[in-house]
Design a protein around this motif. Structure first.
Motif, PDB file in Angstrom:
ATOM      1  N   SER A 257      76.184   8.101  37.403  1.00  0.00           N
ATOM      2  CA  SER A 257      77.142   8.484  38.439  1.00  0.00           C
ATOM      3  C   SER A 257      76.648   7.952  39.775  1.00  0.00           C
ATOM      4  N   ALA A 259      75.338   9.557  42.054  1.00  0.00           N
ATOM      5  CA  ALA A 259      74.077  10.187  42.426  1.00  0.00           C
ATOM      6  C   ALA A 259      72.868   9.379  41.971  1.00  0.00           C
ATOM      7  N   PRO A 279      83.291   9.492  49.386  1.00  0.00           N
ATOM      8  CA  PRO A 279      83.407  10.950  49.286  1.00  0.00           C
ATOM      9  C   PRO A 279      82.999  11.435  47.900  1.00  0.00           C
ATOM     10  N   GLU A 280      82.778  12.714  47.811  1.00  0.00           N
ATOM     11  CA  GLU A 280      82.490  13.306  46.504  1.00  0.00           C
ATOM     12  C   GLU A 280      83.792  13.511  45.729  1.00  0.00           C
ATOM     13  N   GLY A 281      83.642  13.691  44.449  1.00  0.00           N
ATOM     14  CA  GLY A 281      84.808  13.999  43.615  1.00  0.00           C
ATOM     15  C   GLY A 281      85.518  12.803  43.034  1.00  0.00           C
ATOM     16  N   GLN A 287      83.134   6.164  39.052  1.00  0.00           N
ATOM     17  CA  GLN A 287      81.704   6.228  39.352  1.00  0.00           C
ATOM     18  C   GLN A 287      80.896   5.316  38.432  1.00  0.00           C
TER      19      GLN A 287
END
Length: 380
Positions: A257, A259, A279-281, A287
């Motif tokens: 991902s 991260a 952004p997140e999500g 990803q």
């Protein structure tokens, strides 16, 4: 005293709805009643109407339907309902003795005049009576033989369907067996060849890290050893998946991902910088596509541009994700490494599946740039 004449059992076409066919048979039976029954004889009309409407029950209660139509053939010349019921019984029943008894019952009823009290023994003699008896037996046997033929054809069709399904299942099992053998062979090759070679690389890198006095060489050896160990872990996971032969759903590799991007850049073995404002999500497919694109771009920089520095930029603009990996010109000549040139093609195919695009090409300063653009949620 009446004589029952011949009737024709109408053939129906394939594909007619059952209810419509039953209604059609009732109408034909009523027409037969109107043509062959004296409307002034109330008992005969009642029996004929009962026999006609009893055809609505012929699929669920074939024997009962036949018994309800027998009085019609006994007291009148309207025999269509009886023959239709006899045909239905023969097409649904496997009891040969029962069918023979029903056919014989109809033949006797058709041969003997009604009422039976008017029968005289001398009336049964004569050539015309023999012909009439043969005709009655043939008329009774025809719907039975036709019904049995339809039943045999229906059962044969079911058997052919079962055989076809069994062959298709056998073909599928054979294909799965071939695939399992190929996967097992591939797993053996990966374990025996690739894993062995990567293990040697890790061992040699570890030895170089211990024995070398040059700090830069130590860092390079440590990076090589770390990447080799990571590659071995992924290879072991892929070998276990291949040996499973598709028996259970398993991901080919641990799915990365966003991260994991910083760790990927830090462990790239070269000077690289990550700049992101994503952004997140974001959806997992997006990803993974971003991660694999950055991974492939950094790998290509290491292979084809030794000594170059790289910059990874990730942006979110107007509902679209943009990834740009740029490297400077190489400072050393590249090593001749094997490659199938499928990496960029794979990235483009992955991007197209998500509704995005991948472009790549050289920069004016002698470097190289790879650009990925995807919709935020990915295409369906």
């Amino acid at each position: 005293m009446t004589r029952r004449g011949a009737t024709r059992n109408g053939l129906t076409r394939r594909g007619v709805p059952a209810v419509l066919l039953d209604v059609l048979l009732v109408l034909v039976a009523l027409a037969d009643t109107w043509a062959n029954v004296d409307l002034g004889q109330q008992p005969a009309v009642s029996c004929a109407l009962l026999g006609s409407f009893a055809l609505l029950l012929r699929r669920r209660l074939p024997l009962t339907t036949f018994l309800l139509t027998v009085p019609t053939a006994m007291v009148s010349d309207a025999v269509f309902a009886t023959l239709a019921a006899l045909y239905t019984l023969a097409s649904l029943s496997r009891h040969r003795v029962l069918l023979a008894c029903c056919a014989l019952t109809y033949a006797i009823i058709d041969f003997l005049p009604w009422p039976w009290s008017t029968l005289r023994a001398n009336e049964l003699s004569g050539t015309h009576n023999v012909v009439h008896l043969i005709y009655a037996v043939a008329t009774a046997a025809a719907p039975v033989f036709l019904g049995q033929l339809v039943q045999a054809r229906r059962e044969l069709s079911l058997r052919l369907t079962e055989i076809t399904e069994a062959r298709e299942h056998e073909r599928l099992l054979t294909a799965q067996g071939v695939l399992a053998r190929e996967r097992a062979q591939l797993a053996r090759e990966m374990h025996d060849v690739v894993s062995h070679q990567v293990s040697l690389i890790a061992v040699q890198a570890g030895a170089l890290q211990v024995s070398s006095q040059d700090p830069e060489a130590k860092r390079g050896a440590a990076a090589i050893r770390r990447l080799s160990v990571q590659t071995l872990d992924e290879l072991r996971h892929m070998v276990s998946v291949l040996r499973a032969s598709g028996s259970r759903p398993t991901e080919l590799t641990p799915q990365p991902s966003l991260a994991d991007l910083q760790r990927l850049v830090d462990g790239s073995g070269m000077e690289a910088e990550l700049k992101t404002d994503l952004p997140e999500g974001l959806s997992p497919p997006v990803q993974r596509a971003v991660y694999r694109t950055v991974q492939e771009a950094l790998t290509n920089v290491r292979k084809h541009a030794p000594g170059a520095t790289a910059t990874v930029r990730l942006h979110h603009v107007n509902g679209r994700v943009e990834v740009t990996v740029t490297n400077t010109a190489p400072t050393r000549p590249p090593l001749p490494l094997p490659g199938a040139h499928h990496g960029l093609l794979g990235l483009r195919q992955r991007a197209e599946l998500l509704g995005g695009t991948v472009t790549a090409g050289p920069t004016p300063d002698g470097g190289y740039e790879l650009h990925l653009e995807l919709p935020r949620e990915g295409a369906g």
